[in-house]
Scaffold this motif. Structure first.
Motif, mmCIF file in Angstrom:
data_model
loop_
_atom_site.group_PDB
_atom_site.id
_atom_site.type_symbol
_atom_site.label_atom_id
_atom_site.label_comp_id
_atom_site.label_asym_id
_atom_site.label_seq_id
_atom_site.Cartn_x
_atom_site.Cartn_y
_atom_site.Cartn_z
ATOM 1 N N ARG A 63 0.872 -1.175 -0.228
ATOM 2 C CA ARG A 63 -0.280 -0.202 0.014
ATOM 3 C C ARG A 63 0.652 1.323 -0.016
ATOM 4 N N SER A 64 0.280 2.137 -0.715
ATOM 5 C CA SER A 64 0.759 3.203 -0.244
ATOM 6 C C SER A 64 0.476 4.408 0.672
ATOM 7 N N SER A 65 1.827 5.337 1.094
ATOM 8 C CA SER A 65 1.629 6.090 2.169
ATOM 9 C C SER A 65 0.590 7.224 1.744
#
Length: 87
Positions: A63-65
């Motif tokens: 997942r992305s920040s």
């Protein structure tokens, strides 16, 4: 997003990019167990407030920040009598 100490850069950017109409009232970790970086700013006229938090994901995460932004506008706040400024 790489981790590491960057308080000097953040401090410089904060003062360069925050318009004069806003006052930063909090700049530090939030009260959650994750201690997310948080900036809270209020407009000088008191009609708006912004709460920004950085949700950092681990380097090995798929997942992305992300940045969470919450804005509170005076037109959505209730007056003491229960009405809103817009009616």
């Amino acid at each position: 997003m790489p981790r590491g100490p960057r308080p000097r850069r953040r401090h410089r950017r904060r003062h360069e990019y925050v318009p004069r109409q806003w006052k930063i009232v909090k700049d530090g970790p939030d009260k959650s167990r994750a201690k997310l970086p948080q900036i809270v700013a209020n407009s000088s006229d008191g009609r708006l407030s912004a709460d920004l938090r950085l949700w950092r994901e681990p380097a090995d995460s798929k997942r992305s920040s992300m940045i969470e932004v919450t804005v509170v506008s005076d037109c959505f706040r209730s007056k003491p009598d229960g009405t809103t400024p817009t009616g």
